[in-house]
Design an enzyme around this catalytic site. Structure first.
Site, mmCIF file in Angstrom:
data_model
loop_
_atom_site.group_PDB
_atom_site.id
_atom_site.type_symbol
_atom_site.label_atom_id
_atom_site.label_comp_id
_atom_site.label_asym_id
_atom_site.label_seq_id
_atom_site.Cartn_x
_atom_site.Cartn_y
_atom_site.Cartn_z
ATOM 1 C CE LYS A 289 -1.655 2.567 3.273
ATOM 2 N NZ LYS A 289 -1.599 3.868 2.585
ATOM 3 N N GLY B 116 7.070 5.298 8.001
ATOM 4 C CA GLY B 116 6.252 6.497 8.110
ATOM 5 C C GLY B 116 6.587 7.234 9.395
ATOM 6 C CB SER B 117 4.926 10.005 11.074
ATOM 7 O OG SER B 117 3.625 9.473 11.187
ATOM 8 C CB THR B 118 7.395 8.639 15.624
ATOM 9 O OG1 THR B 118 8.731 8.497 15.114
ATOM 10 C CG2 THR B 118 7.343 8.081 17.029
ATOM 11 C CD GLU C 196 13.578 1.009 9.287
ATOM 12 O OE1 GLU C 196 14.018 2.037 9.823
ATOM 13 O OE2 GLU C 196 14.171 -0.081 9.323
ATOM 14 C CB CYS D 50 13.557 9.047 7.410
ATOM 15 S SG CYS D 50 14.501 7.926 6.384
ATOM 16 C CD GLU E 16 10.672 13.414 10.825
ATOM 17 O OE1 GLU E 16 9.578 13.000 11.205
ATOM 18 O OE2 GLU E 16 11.432 12.749 10.102
HETATM 19 P P1 NAD Z 1 2.578 8.754 7.698
HETATM 20 O O1 NAD Z 1 2.891 8.056 8.955
HETATM 21 O O2 NAD Z 1 1.559 9.811 7.680
HETATM 22 O O3 NAD Z 1 2.108 7.712 6.568
HETATM 23 C C1 NAD Z 1 2.892 6.603 6.190
HETATM 24 C C2 NAD Z 1 2.000 5.537 5.599
HETATM 25 O O4 NAD Z 1 1.104 5.067 6.612
HETATM 26 C C3 NAD Z 1 1.114 6.001 4.447
HETATM 27 O O5 NAD Z 1 1.049 4.965 3.489
HETATM 28 C C4 NAD Z 1 -0.236 6.210 5.122
HETATM 29 O O6 NAD Z 1 -1.328 6.073 4.237
HETATM 30 C C5 NAD Z 1 -0.235 5.088 6.136
HETATM 31 N N1 NAD Z 1 -1.118 5.295 7.298
HETATM 32 C C6 NAD Z 1 -1.686 6.435 7.725
HETATM 33 N N2 NAD Z 1 -2.410 6.208 8.846
HETATM 34 C C7 NAD Z 1 -2.282 4.904 9.135
HETATM 35 C C8 NAD Z 1 -2.743 4.061 10.180
HETATM 36 N N3 NAD Z 1 -3.507 4.529 11.170
HETATM 37 N N4 NAD Z 1 -2.383 2.766 10.187
HETATM 38 C C9 NAD Z 1 -1.576 2.273 9.209
HETATM 39 N N5 NAD Z 1 -1.103 3.012 8.187
HETATM 40 C C10 NAD Z 1 -1.439 4.314 8.152
HETATM 41 O O7 NAD Z 1 3.989 9.277 7.167
HETATM 42 P P2 NAD Z 1 4.274 10.174 5.893
HETATM 43 O O8 NAD Z 1 3.861 11.570 6.219
HETATM 44 O O9 NAD Z 1 3.724 9.503 4.685
HETATM 45 O O10 NAD Z 1 5.871 10.082 5.807
HETATM 46 C C11 NAD Z 1 6.724 10.930 6.495
HETATM 47 C C12 NAD Z 1 7.301 10.270 7.720
HETATM 48 O O11 NAD Z 1 7.929 9.044 7.361
HETATM 49 C C13 NAD Z 1 8.375 11.085 8.402
HETATM 50 O O12 NAD Z 1 8.195 11.035 9.797
HETATM 51 C C14 NAD Z 1 9.667 10.370 8.024
HETATM 52 O O13 NAD Z 1 10.747 10.578 8.899
HETATM 53 C C15 NAD Z 1 9.210 8.963 7.989
HETATM 54 N N6 NAD Z 1 10.112 8.151 7.185
HETATM 55 C C16 NAD Z 1 10.903 7.231 7.818
HETATM 56 C C17 NAD Z 1 11.808 6.476 7.092
HETATM 57 C C18 NAD Z 1 12.682 5.458 7.758
HETATM 58 O O14 NAD Z 1 13.208 4.605 7.071
HETATM 59 N N7 NAD Z 1 12.861 5.502 9.066
HETATM 60 C C19 NAD Z 1 11.904 6.650 5.713
HETATM 61 C C20 NAD Z 1 11.081 7.593 5.101
HETATM 62 C C21 NAD Z 1 10.179 8.338 5.847
#
Ligand code: NAD
Length: 475
Positions: free
Chosen positions: A172, A223-225, A245, A279, A377
């Site tokens: 997804k 994604g985000s923390t 991650e 990230c 962040e």
């Molecule tokens: P996000 O957490 O908003 O979304 C990430 C993914 O999760 C998307 O596909 C989203 O649709 C999905 N999602 C949203 N709500 C959800 C839920 N309740 N349950 C399951 N999935 C859900 O993050 P973002 O804004 O897309 O990305 C930015 C963040 O990602 C930043 O914090 C960045 O640091 C982090 N990031 C981390 C790494 C790493 O490897 N550590 C790499 C890239 C980005």
């Protein structure tokens, strides 16, 4: 280069699937809707999970060489379609085309790298009364959830080890950047058996449904923390394995013997690559007081030469922010920085008369340690440069965060740099560079930056059960 986008469907059980409801995809450089993509509901998710479950036994029964051969073909397909993938990438994500193309080619290489990896079978004991062997079995169906900042590479980081080890996948993408992932699904459809590689698109709730789905055995999430915490909660329902991650607030520490002229440019890119939507971007830059003024000047002078614009323009080096939420968040941090009285030495003024989520490169001179621009962040082009005079103190300040993804140390005295690196609480610490990742090295966060690792054999085992077979010898 044309900006037209064909209509994409999801890939479920080897078929292209459309939905009645759709989601718009917005080009962040001009805010125009460039495509409509499927908006999956729970029924669509059930179909994808059912297909993946049905395909699992025969996929897992293939030899690793057979599965690896299909990964090789998938890598070739990505490479052969790299220009179209990069074009879609720039249109949906905003990243300048050349950078997008590099990422797509890098993703193809990553898939090839994984195709060559093998998890070892290990004989733990073969004497006296027992023969004991350890090996790895696939988990079942892997749910793979990816953010919008590196939609192609972060997807293949997950798909490749999951498939190699015999899992089937439901992938997804972020609703903000679905096009490249849907395209990957189309390419995969002609290579993998039905049901092995499923791609679905929908709103954020689709991710939540995946984490709670009893037919999914593992979630690999980037994604985000904040969202990572929800994923862990949802996954608890059937004790899914999770790899998380998450976010970072990487510190870079510049030692007093660093040459400001030499380090300014690499530090700039460590902080601002991909419009700082990385990230492991440097998000706090600590500079020793002896060279602080000179480095700040060098950094600002270099930043002034960098062109921000539409990623389709070949002159552009940094694109817009990817989405409105992110744009508003960074705008809020800039406003907060102004209100706090901290000195903005570059940027900070947003031209809202033009469409597009553009924020100029913004550099802040020594804001307070507890200000938003330092603590949060930002994930956007605003960098706090912070002064320090004592190493113990700067290490403590660098570690004073919930995050622990990456960090870097810059200077000539490598022994000193190394001793500081050893004291930084982060999954990866670079010396005299940053953001260098390779699938042979484990990558993951300490503290609230994640759980588990991706890459390396260690990351591959996260898609497996460890299994021990113990045979009592007839003696
Ligand atoms: P996000 O957490 O908003 O979304 C990430 C993914 O999760 C998307 O596909 C989203 O649709 C999905 N999602 C949203 N709500 C959800 C839920 N309740 N349950 C399951 N999935 C859900 O993050 P973002 O804004 O897309 O990305 C930015 C963040 O990602 C930043 O914090 C960045 O640091 C982090 N990031 C981390 C790494 C790493 O490897 N550590 C790499 C890239 C980005």
């Amino acid at each position: 280069m044309t900006t037209s986008v064909k209509q994409f469907g999801m890939t479920i059980n080897g078929e292209t699937v459309y939905t009645k409801n759709t989601l718009p995809v917005i080009n962040p450089a001009n805010e125009e809707v460039i495509a409509q993509v499927p908006h999956a509901d729970e029924n669509d998710l059930n179909l994808a999970v059912h297909a993946a479950r049905a395909a699992f036994p025969s996929w897992a029964a293939l030899s690793v060489e057979e599965r690896a051969q299909m990964l090789e073909e998938f890598a070739d397909a990505i490479e052969q379609n790299s220009e179209e993938l990069a074009r879609l990438f720039t249109l949906e994500m905003g990243r300048p085309y050349q950078g997008a193309l590099q990422e797509v080619s890098g993703a193809a290489k990553t898939v090839k790298f994984y195709a060559k990896q093998r998890l070892p079978r290990e004989i733990l004991q073969d004497k006296d009364t027992h023969y004991v062997e350890k090996y790895y079995t696939p988990l079942g169906v892997a749910g793979l959830i990816v953010p919008w900042n590196f939609p192609v590479s972060l997807a293949v980081w997950k798909v490749s080890p999951a498939l190699l080890t015999g899992n089937t996948v439901v992938l997804k993408p972020s609703p903000n950047t679905p096009l490249t992932t849907l395209y990957l699904g189309e390419l995969a459809k002609d290579i993998f058996p039905k049901g092995v590689f499923n791609v679905i698109t929908g709103a954020n709730e689709l991710g939540a449904w995946m984490t709670e789905h009893s037919g999914i055995d593992k979630i690999s999430f980037t994604g985000s923390t904040g969202t990572g915490k929800k994923v862990m909660q949802g996954a608890a329902i059937n004790l899914k394995r999770v790899t998380l991650e998450l976010g970072g607030n990487d510190a870079a520490i510049v030692l007093e013997d660093a040459d400001p002229k030499k380090v300014a440019k690499p530090l700039f890119w460590a902080a601002f690559l991909n419009t700082a939507q990385v990230c492991v971007a440097t998000k706090r830059l600590y500079v020793h007081e002896k060279i602080y003024d000179e480095l700040l000047t060098e950094l600002v002078n270099y930043a002034k030469t960098v062109k921000v614009g539409d990623g389709m323009d070949p002159e552009t080096q940094l694109g817009p922010l990817q989405n409105k939420t992110q744009y508003e968040k960074v705008k809020g941090i800039i406003e907060d920085t102004k209100r706090s009285g901290a000195k903005i030495v570059l940027g900070g003024e947003i031209d809202e008369s033009k469409p597009g989520y553009f924020i100029p490169i913004t550099i802040v001179d020594n804001p307070a340690d507890d200000s938003r621009v330092v603590v949060e962040e930002a994930f956007g082009p605003i960098l706090p440069v912070l002064k320090y005079h004592e190493y113990d103190d700067v290490i403590q300040r660098a570690n004073n965060t919930i995050y622990g993804l990456g960090a870097s140390v810059w200077g000539e005295d490598l022994a000193l740099a190394r001793s500081i690196a050893d004291r930084l609480e982060a999954g990866t610490v670079w010396i005299n560079e940053a953001q260098v990742l390779h699938p042979k090295f484990p990558f993951g966060g300490h503290k609230q930056s994640g759980i588990g690792v991706e890459h390396s054999l260690e990351g591959i085992t996260e898609y497996t059960n460890t299994k021990v077979v113990m045979i009592r010898k007839n003696k």
